[in-house]
Design a protein around this motif. Structure first.
Motif, PDB file in Angstrom:
ATOM      1  N   PHE A 460      -2.568  -2.079  -2.725  1.00 25.37           N
ATOM      2  CA  PHE A 460      -1.488  -1.131  -2.453  1.00 25.37           C
ATOM      3  C   PHE A 460      -2.057   0.269  -2.324  1.00 25.37           C
ATOM      4  O   PHE A 460      -3.112   0.586  -2.882  1.00 25.37           O
ATOM      5  N   ARG A 461      -1.329   1.104  -1.597  1.00 25.48           N
ATOM      6  CA  ARG A 461      -1.617   2.528  -1.554  1.00 25.48           C
ATOM      7  C   ARG A 461      -0.307   3.270  -1.823  1.00 25.48           C
ATOM      8  O   ARG A 461       0.793   2.704  -1.667  1.00 25.48           O
ATOM      9  N   PRO A 462      -0.373   4.539  -2.184  1.00 29.21           N
ATOM     10  CA  PRO A 462       0.863   5.276  -2.500  1.00 29.21           C
ATOM     11  C   PRO A 462       1.821   5.268  -1.311  1.00 29.21           C
ATOM     12  O   PRO A 462       1.406   5.437  -0.161  1.00 29.21           O
ATOM     13  N   ARG A 463       3.076   5.065  -1.619  1.00 29.19           N
ATOM     14  CA  ARG A 463       4.092   5.064  -0.571  1.00 29.19           C
ATOM     15  C   ARG A 463       4.556   6.485  -0.311  1.00 29.19           C
ATOM     16  O   ARG A 463       4.839   7.242  -1.232  1.00 29.19           O
ATOM     17  N   ILE A 464       4.632   6.838   0.966  1.00 29.93           N
ATOM     18  CA  ILE A 464       5.116   8.150   1.382  1.00 29.93           C
ATOM     19  C   ILE A 464       6.544   7.987   1.839  1.00 29.93           C
ATOM     20  O   ILE A 464       6.866   7.079   2.622  1.00 29.93           O
ATOM     21  N   ASP A 465       7.398   8.861   1.341  1.00 35.40           N
ATOM     22  CA  ASP A 465       8.808   8.764   1.671  1.00 35.40           C
ATOM     23  C   ASP A 465       9.002   9.115   3.142  1.00 35.40           C
ATOM     24  O   ASP A 465       8.977  10.266   3.530  1.00 35.40           O
ATOM     25  N   ASN A 466       9.180   8.121   3.940  1.00 30.74           N
ATOM     26  CA  ASN A 466       9.375   8.324   5.380  1.00 30.74           C
ATOM     27  C   ASN A 466      10.243   7.192   5.875  1.00 30.74           C
ATOM     28  O   ASN A 466      10.043   6.023   5.534  1.00 30.74           O
ATOM     29  N   SER A 467      11.231   7.540   6.666  1.00 32.56           N
ATOM     30  CA  SER A 467      12.156   6.522   7.150  1.00 32.56           C
ATOM     31  C   SER A 467      11.465   5.504   8.053  1.00 32.56           C
ATOM     32  O   SER A 467      11.905   4.380   8.192  1.00 32.56           O
ATOM     33  N   GLN A 486      -6.172   7.162  -4.013  1.00 30.38           N
ATOM     34  CA  GLN A 486      -6.081   6.324  -5.204  1.00 30.38           C
ATOM     35  C   GLN A 486      -4.978   5.289  -4.997  1.00 30.38           C
ATOM     36  O   GLN A 486      -3.815   5.610  -4.811  1.00 30.38           O
ATOM     37  N   GLY A 487      -5.359   4.006  -5.015  1.00 29.75           N
ATOM     38  CA  GLY A 487      -4.406   2.920  -4.894  1.00 29.75           C
ATOM     39  C   GLY A 487      -4.597   1.932  -6.018  1.00 29.75           C
ATOM     40  O   GLY A 487      -5.081   2.292  -7.100  1.00 29.75           O
ATOM     41  N   SER A 488      -4.251   0.648  -5.757  1.00 35.46           N
ATOM     42  CA  SER A 488      -4.354  -0.346  -6.829  1.00 35.46           C
ATOM     43  C   SER A 488      -4.545  -1.737  -6.241  1.00 35.46           C
ATOM     44  O   SER A 488      -4.187  -2.008  -5.085  1.00 35.46           O
ATOM     45  N   HIS A 489      -5.115  -2.631  -7.075  1.00 40.25           N
ATOM     46  CA  HIS A 489      -5.203  -4.053  -6.793  1.00 40.25           C
ATOM     47  C   HIS A 489      -4.376  -4.780  -7.855  1.00 40.25           C
ATOM     48  O   HIS A 489      -4.530  -4.520  -9.050  1.00 40.25           O
ATOM     49  N   VAL A 490      -3.524  -5.697  -7.414  1.00 40.63           N
ATOM     50  CA  VAL A 490      -2.673  -6.469  -8.333  1.00 40.63           C
ATOM     51  C   VAL A 490      -3.086  -7.926  -8.226  1.00 40.63           C
ATOM     52  O   VAL A 490      -3.090  -8.520  -7.138  1.00 40.63           O
ATOM     53  N   HIS A 491      -3.419  -8.517  -9.407  1.00 38.40           N
ATOM     54  CA  HIS A 491      -3.830  -9.920  -9.467  1.00 38.40           C
ATOM     55  C   HIS A 491      -2.627 -10.766  -9.872  1.00 38.40           C
ATOM     56  O   HIS A 491      -2.031 -10.555 -10.927  1.00 38.40           O
ATOM     57  N   LEU A 492      -2.262 -11.747  -9.003  1.00 34.97           N
ATOM     58  CA  LEU A 492      -1.142 -12.647  -9.255  1.00 34.97           C
ATOM     59  C   LEU A 492      -1.659 -14.083  -9.299  1.00 34.97           C
ATOM     60  O   LEU A 492      -2.669 -14.425  -8.673  1.00 34.97           O
ATOM     61  N   LYS A 493      -0.937 -14.924 -10.036  1.00 33.63           N
ATOM     62  CA  LYS A 493      -1.267 -16.342 -10.120  1.00 33.63           C
ATOM     63  C   LYS A 493      -0.025 -17.153  -9.793  1.00 33.63           C
ATOM     64  O   LYS A 493       1.063 -16.867 -10.289  1.00 33.63           O
ATOM     65  N   VAL A 505      -3.667  -5.432 -13.210  1.00 35.71           N
ATOM     66  CA  VAL A 505      -3.580  -4.358 -12.231  1.00 35.71           C
ATOM     67  C   VAL A 505      -4.742  -3.404 -12.493  1.00 35.71           C
ATOM     68  O   VAL A 505      -4.998  -3.060 -13.653  1.00 35.71           O
ATOM     69  N   THR A 506      -5.442  -3.011 -11.420  1.00 36.65           N
ATOM     70  CA  THR A 506      -6.549  -2.086 -11.575  1.00 36.65           C
ATOM     71  C   THR A 506      -6.497  -1.042 -10.476  1.00 36.65           C
ATOM     72  O   THR A 506      -5.952  -1.282  -9.400  1.00 36.65           O
ATOM     73  N   CYS A 507      -7.030   0.121 -10.773  1.00 38.90           N
ATOM     74  CA  CYS A 507      -7.058   1.183  -9.775  1.00 38.90           C
ATOM     75  C   CYS A 507      -8.131   0.898  -8.724  1.00 38.90           C
ATOM     76  O   CYS A 507      -9.136   0.230  -8.995  1.00 38.90           O
ATOM     77  N   ALA A 508      -7.915   1.414  -7.533  1.00 40.32           N
ATOM     78  CA  ALA A 508      -8.861   1.192  -6.432  1.00 40.32           C
ATOM     79  C   ALA A 508      -8.788   2.349  -5.465  1.00 40.32           C
ATOM     80  O   ALA A 508      -7.757   3.025  -5.349  1.00 40.32           O
ATOM     81  N   ASN A 509      -9.887   2.592  -4.778  1.00 42.50           N
ATOM     82  CA  ASN A 509      -9.931   3.598  -3.713  1.00 42.50           C
ATOM     83  C   ASN A 509      -9.656   2.891  -2.391  1.00 42.50           C
ATOM     84  O   ASN A 509     -10.461   2.072  -1.928  1.00 42.50           O
ATOM     85  N   VAL A 510      -8.507   3.211  -1.785  1.00 44.29           N
ATOM     86  CA  VAL A 510      -8.091   2.536  -0.558  1.00 44.29           C
ATOM     87  C   VAL A 510      -7.900   3.573   0.549  1.00 44.29           C
ATOM     88  O   VAL A 510      -7.852   4.778   0.300  1.00 44.29           O
ATOM     89  N   ASN A 511      -7.783   3.071   1.777  1.00 42.32           N
ATOM     90  CA  ASN A 511      -7.591   3.941   2.931  1.00 42.32           C
ATOM     91  C   ASN A 511      -6.126   4.321   3.039  1.00 42.32           C
ATOM     92  O   ASN A 511      -5.236   3.500   2.812  1.00 42.32           O
ATOM     93  N   GLU A 535     -13.147   2.887  -0.330  1.00 41.99           N
ATOM     94  CA  GLU A 535     -13.057   3.880   0.728  1.00 41.99           C
ATOM     95  C   GLU A 535     -13.745   5.191   0.388  1.00 41.99           C
ATOM     96  O   GLU A 535     -14.079   5.985   1.262  1.00 41.99           O
ATOM     97  N   LEU A 536     -13.957   5.462  -0.902  1.00 42.96           N
ATOM     98  CA  LEU A 536     -14.595   6.712  -1.290  1.00 42.96           C
ATOM     99  C   LEU A 536     -16.107   6.589  -1.320  1.00 42.96           C
ATOM    100  O   LEU A 536     -16.826   7.470  -0.840  1.00 42.96           O
ATOM    101  N   THR A 537     -16.608   5.502  -1.880  1.00 37.73           N
ATOM    102  CA  THR A 537     -18.056   5.340  -2.011  1.00 37.73           C
ATOM    103  C   THR A 537     -18.669   4.655  -0.798  1.00 37.73           C
ATOM    104  O   THR A 537     -19.876   4.715  -0.585  1.00 37.73           O
TER     105      THR A 537
END
Length: 539
Positions: A460-467, A486-493, A505-511, A535-537
């Motif tokens: 996931f990445r941050p959602r921007i409020d846009n219609s 700054q985004g996140s990875h969510v692990h589901l089973k 859930v862990t933080c991640a650098n995403v585009n 995306e950062l490194t």
């Protein structure tokens, strides 16, 4: 005595006179001969014709040994007329009639009428016109031959010798031609063998380079966490420590590559790429993972545009599925490098998937949020078509194992910027999609699924409020590169048929613009590993 082979044709007496008439005239001609000093002879038809054409002028005939011109202006040649013409009248003798070919005891040959008149005009001392050997009219013998030609013995021997040499040369030439054909055949075999040896040499060089690379890489990887092509490899359910069983073995440069999938059984990699240059074409490239790593470009169907997603069939590695922005869902046979199926879609396709429970059903996620199911045995129309919960493009779709599903029911997992849903198809009951609970993480940009363990990782990445959330779900063709946020990875089973549990859930650098790709791999003795990019490194 005058030369008998030279004469002047004066009279116009016919050759058809009878013998008594000639005998009566013989006495007069003898007297004239003694008085005038020359021997008159009978005019030939050729001489008469020349006299008439020259208005009675006398014509002097030369002997066969001298050069002259005939009525056509061609030169006379003794060798050309020997054995054909009488040397007295220079006319051709015949095999019948008065001018029959005959000879004297000395062997010289004349026309019968000519030699008879000659001997009659000689009086008592009758001699051969050519050798002056004495003879009489009784000595004349007719020859029954169409042509009398004397053959030179030396020339004959030379001719036979030359003919023998020609035969010998022909045999040698045939033998040389045969040897040449054999050498050409051997040369072709040698060239073929040389090409095989060159190929083997190239492969050995590639293997040598590969082994040297391994010897060079192994010491550098001891005591350090290995990496996979710039992607970190975190362990699921634990800290993201970058550990994993991957070692870089070889780098293969490919220009314009965008998506790829690997068929491990055939050791080939199938990728989509865009050719260089303005307005470069989109093509598929099949490359061998065995030295010398041969490549082959495959043209896309007309109107396909860019390929958005591709997958090799898990049950049949010779088939590949492609979703393109040209509203096409296509099936490629890698055996013949040709497309065997092409479905028209109502909207551009963003994702696709094979059915894990059978090789006949295929799925496509569309740009308008809809999902389409096809059965390859029915090419006329889709098997099912469902509208999405939103109009956001379905950027990822996976087929789920139906071990926990009712009989005849198949399920797929789809992801768009709005979230993750499970869709069930088939069966008699109408079923609603199951929305996976991931919390308020933002816009979903990537989804990875491992069928063998039912582990799911959503990015996931941050959602921007846009219609218009379409602006934040750009496909791979966008010129914008974006930057890391700054985004996140969510692990589901997955448990059961429709149940899911959030494990971590862990933080991640995403585009912040593009849609990345990620993967979950279940590796023996290492458990499940998740591969994604930072995306950062840049790793």
């Amino acid at each position: 005595m005058p030369n008998p082979s030279d004469y002047i044709a004066l009279g116009s007496q016919s050759e058809e006179e009878t013998e008594p008439e000639l005998e009566e005239d013989s006495e007069e001609t003898e007297e004239e001969q003694q008085e005038e000093g020359f021997i008159p002879v009978m005019e030939s038809p050729r001489v008469l014709a020349e006299k008439e054409s020259k208005n009675g002028e006398a014509t002097v005939c030369s002997n066969a040994g001298e050069s002259g011109e005939n009525s056509q202006g061609n030169e006379w040649n003794r060798g050309d007329i020997d054995g054909l013409f009488c040397p007295i009248c220079m006319e051709a003798w015949t095999t019948t009639g008065d001018h029959h070919v005959c000879c004297l005891p000395c062997g010289h040959i004349f026309g019968f009428s000519c030699i008879r008149k000659w001997l009659q005009q000689q009086g008592t001392t009758k001699k051969c016109p050519q050798c002056n050997r004495k003879c009489t009219l009784k000595d004349v013998r007719k020859l029954f031959a169409s042509r009398v030609v004397a053959i030179d013995g030396e020339s004959q021997k030379r001719i036979q010798s030359l003919e023998a040499k020609c035969i010998s040369l022909d045999k040698k030439n045939a033998a040389l031609i045969k040897k040449e054909a054999e050498w050409k055949k051997k040369e072709a075999e040698w060239k073929k063998r040389e090409a095989l040896l060159q190929r083997e040499l190239h492969q050995l060089k590639e293997k040598t380079i590969y082994l040297e690379h391994l010897l060079d890489v192994k010491p550098r990887t001891l005591g350090h966490p290995p990496s996979m092509g710039g992607y970190c490899v975190p362990s699921l359910g634990s800290e993201f420590n970058g550990q994993g069983p991957f070692i870089l073995q070889k780098e293969l440069g490919v220009d314009g590559a965008r998506l790829f999938d690997i068929d491990a059984s055939s050791k080939i990699i199938l990728m989509t790429r865009r050719l260089q240059g303005l307005g470069g074409m989109h093509v598929l490239t099949k490359m061998s993972l065995v030295a010398p790593y041969t490549r082959q470009d495959i043209s896309l169907p007309t109107g396909s545009k860019a390929v958005r997603d591709l997958h090799i069939c898990p049950s049949d590695g010779s088939l590949s599925l492609f979703a393109s922005l040209g509203k096409k869902l296509s099936v490629l046979s890698t055996k013949i490098n040709n497309f065997i199926l092409a479905y028209d879609l109502p909207a551009p396709a963003w994702s696709c998937s094979w059915d894990l429970n059978g090789s006949h059903q295929i799925y496509a996620g569309l740009q308008n949020g809809s999902l389409v199911v096809f059965d390859m045995r029915q090419t006329a129309r889709p098997l099912e078509f469902v509208n999405g919960l939103t109009s956001n493009p379905v950027h990822t779709i996976y087929s789920l194992h139906n071990s926990t599903l009712p009989s005849g029911v198949t399920a797929v997992l789809s992801a768009s910027s709005a979230g993750i849903c499970q869709w069930n198809f088939g069966g008699s009951e109408e079923r609603q999609p199951v929305v996976l609970e991931t919390g308020n993480q933002g816009a979903c940009i990537s989804l990875a699924y491992c069928p063998s363990s039912d582990d799911i990782i959503a990015s996931f990445r941050p959602r921007i409020d846009n219609s218009n959330e379409m602006a934040y779900s750009q496909h791979l063709l966008t010129p914008a590169i974006g930057q890391g946020v700054q985004g996140s990875h969510v692990h589901l089973k997955r448990f059961g048929s429709n149940c899911y549990q959030k494990l971590a859930v862990t933080c991640a650098n995403v585009n912040d613009v593009r849609l990345p790709r990620s993967a979950v791999m279940n590796i023996e003795s290492h458990g499940c590993l998740f591969a994604s990019g930072d995306e950062l490194t840049g790793f």
